[in-house]
Scaffold this active site. Structure first.
Site, PDB file in Angstrom:
ATOM      1  N   GLU A   1      -3.888  -0.318  -8.243  1.00  0.00           N
ATOM      2  CA  GLU A   1      -3.905   0.613  -7.646  1.00  0.00           C
ATOM      3  C   GLU A   1      -3.276   2.077  -7.649  1.00  0.00           C
ATOM      4  O   GLU A   1      -2.209   2.111  -7.878  1.00  0.00           O
ATOM      5  CB  GLU A   1      -4.420   0.488  -6.690  1.00  0.00           C
ATOM      6  CG  GLU A   1      -5.738   1.910  -5.891  1.00  0.00           C
ATOM      7  CD  GLU A   1      -6.371   1.412  -4.764  1.00  0.00           C
ATOM      8  OE1 GLU A   1      -7.207   0.456  -4.804  1.00  0.00           O
ATOM      9  OE2 GLU A   1      -5.939   2.419  -3.790  1.00  0.00           O
TER      10      GLU A   1
ATOM     11  N   ASP B   1       1.072  -1.527  -0.227  1.00  0.00           N
ATOM     12  CA  ASP B   1      -0.289   0.321   0.336  1.00  0.00           C
ATOM     13  C   ASP B   1       1.149   1.739   0.180  1.00  0.00           C
ATOM     14  O   ASP B   1       1.927   1.429   0.637  1.00  0.00           O
ATOM     15  CB  ASP B   1      -0.642   0.095   0.820  1.00  0.00           C
ATOM     16  CG  ASP B   1      -1.954   1.088   0.979  1.00  0.00           C
ATOM     17  OD1 ASP B   1      -2.115   1.694  -0.319  1.00  0.00           O
ATOM     18  OD2 ASP B   1      -2.636   1.286   1.829  1.00  0.00           O
TER      19      ASP B   1
END
Ligand code: ZN
Length: 415
Positions: free
Chosen positions: A198, A104
């Site tokens: 992402e 992330d």
């Protein structure tokens, strides 16, 4: 069983790697399409089985292992340790339906390489360091040719003009180069189409313009970048550990356009700092038709704090008091509204009142951001882990109650 031996093996990194090599369902994989997905950051390595027990009852694709570089630095863990914890949880719970691992908020190619080499199946590229960086590449003619065209998404017409396109290009040109280089790293490791990518701009200073999102989507498609999800920065505040702050109608209007663009281009809208945002969940559910990715992390740590408050009030008091000294340093890493004078004192609080601190915004944020120093403090971290290990079922139950509120609020149906 010829050729097989059964035995008791320690939960070592070597054995976790061996398991992943031999049992595909214990290793992170690309998420299935057509389901909402839910990221559960587990900063302790103890919450994963609890997450699984709840999530497997819903029609949702789970990301079990999800940590940012910031979280790894603050907890002193590695991506491999985070993935190992997920592997053991899958084995413990007898879960076979697949899960993802998300590196992330990766801000550089070095961070991307580290995450991908450690075995993550998803990379979340944080563009905040490259947005607006200078670059030599001229604006592609395909983008320039869009000037004067009007496109409509969810009732909002966007007329693309040369100034808007030029502004987009100046902001995003270096970012696009970063995304392409990062995708190449992923493709080399996993093969084309076998990972989730992402793009996140949620931690940038400005609310994401719909026109910038649209141009980014168009440019990604033109370059053949396979986008799994996009995390714009929405109007209002998505602060850690507390509900949405801002104008819900303004949020809804902006979210509708972002969601429509995402649907048009075949990827998901990702909601970061998504825990505890109960006010916006119905909007996310209704405007995406389930085409969303929700990220949570610190809220599972707060549920751990709740269990400690309930089961070991003395330790909770020591943690809560020590966090006062940790708070100023922790505030450098997290943007929150809470200041030290807002944090309730323990004076006059009976043991039975301690869990109530997890219902108050200031004390939630106070504990939310100080996790790193708490876990690394020799007089606190090991004692906290010991309490949670001895109260395993209580922790899973607390997580279950809390995550059901999220999943139900997001309109995710039960299996
Ligand atoms: Zn984020």
């Amino acid at each position: 069983m010829e050729g097989h031996t059964l035995g008791v093996h320690p939960l070592s990194a070597e054995n976790a790697a061996h398991l992943r090599a031999s049992l595909p369902h214990t290793r992170p994989a690309k998420l299935p399409k057509g389901l909402p997905s839910f990221g559960c950051g587990d900063r302790l390595g103890l919450a994963n089985p609890g997450h699984l027990r709840t999530l497997k009852q819903y029609r949702v694709a789970p990301i079990l292992a999800q940590q940012s570089i910031r979280e790894l630095n603050l907890t002193g863990r590695t991506f491999t340790q985070v993935i190992d914890a997920a592997t053991w949880a899958v084995l413990q719970e007898g879960y076979r339906d697949g899960f993802g691992a998300d590196g992330d908020h990766l801000k550089s190619l070095e961070e991307v390489k580290l995450a991908v080499e450690s075995g993550v199946s998803m990379i979340t590229l944080d563009l905040s360091l490259v947005l607006g960086s200078p670059g030599a590449e001229p604006c592609p003619s395909e983008l320039q040719d869009l000037a004067g065209r009007t496109l409509s998404y969810h009732g909002e017409c966007m007329t693309l003009d040369a100034a808007g396109i030029d502004g987009f290009w100046r902001t995003y040109r270096a970012a696009l180069a970063f995304v392409m280089a990062a995708e190449a790293v992923c493709r080399a490791k996993h093969g084309a189409g076998c990972y989730d990518l992402e793009i996140s701009v949620d931690e940038t200073p400005h609310t994401t313009l719909a026109v910038d999102h649209l141009l980014l989507a168009l440019e990604c498609r033109r370059r053949g970048i396979d986008v799994f999800s996009m995390a714009p920065r929405f109007p209002g505040e998505f602060q850690k550990g507390i509900d949405y702050r801002g104008d819900l109608r303004e949020f809804e209007a902006a979210f509708a356009v972002h969601a429509a663009i995402a649907a048009e281009f075949g990827y998901k809208i990702s909601v970061h700092s998504g825990s505890d945002k109960f006010a916006v969940f119905p909007i996310v559910a209704s405007l995406t038709g389930g085409g969303f990715h929700e990220k949570t992390a610190g809220t599972s740590w707060l549920e751990a704090c709740r269990v400690v408050a309930q089961r070991s009030p003395d330790l909770f008091r020591r943690i809560y008091t020590a966090a006062r000294g940790f708070f100023p340093e922790a505030k450098k890493y997290y943007h929150i509204v809470t200041e030290l004078p807002d944090v309730p004192s323990l004076d006059g609080l009976a043991d039975k009142d301690l869990p109530g601190l997890l219902e108050q915004e200031a004390s939630r944020q106070y504990l939310h951001i100080t996790y790193g120093q708490i876990l690394r403090a020799p007089e606190l971290g090991p004692a906290l882990m010991q309490v949670l290990e001895s109260q395993e079922e209580a922790y899973y139950l607390a997580l279950d109650k809390h995550f059901r509120r999220h999943l139900d609020g997001l309109g995710i149906t039960r299996r």
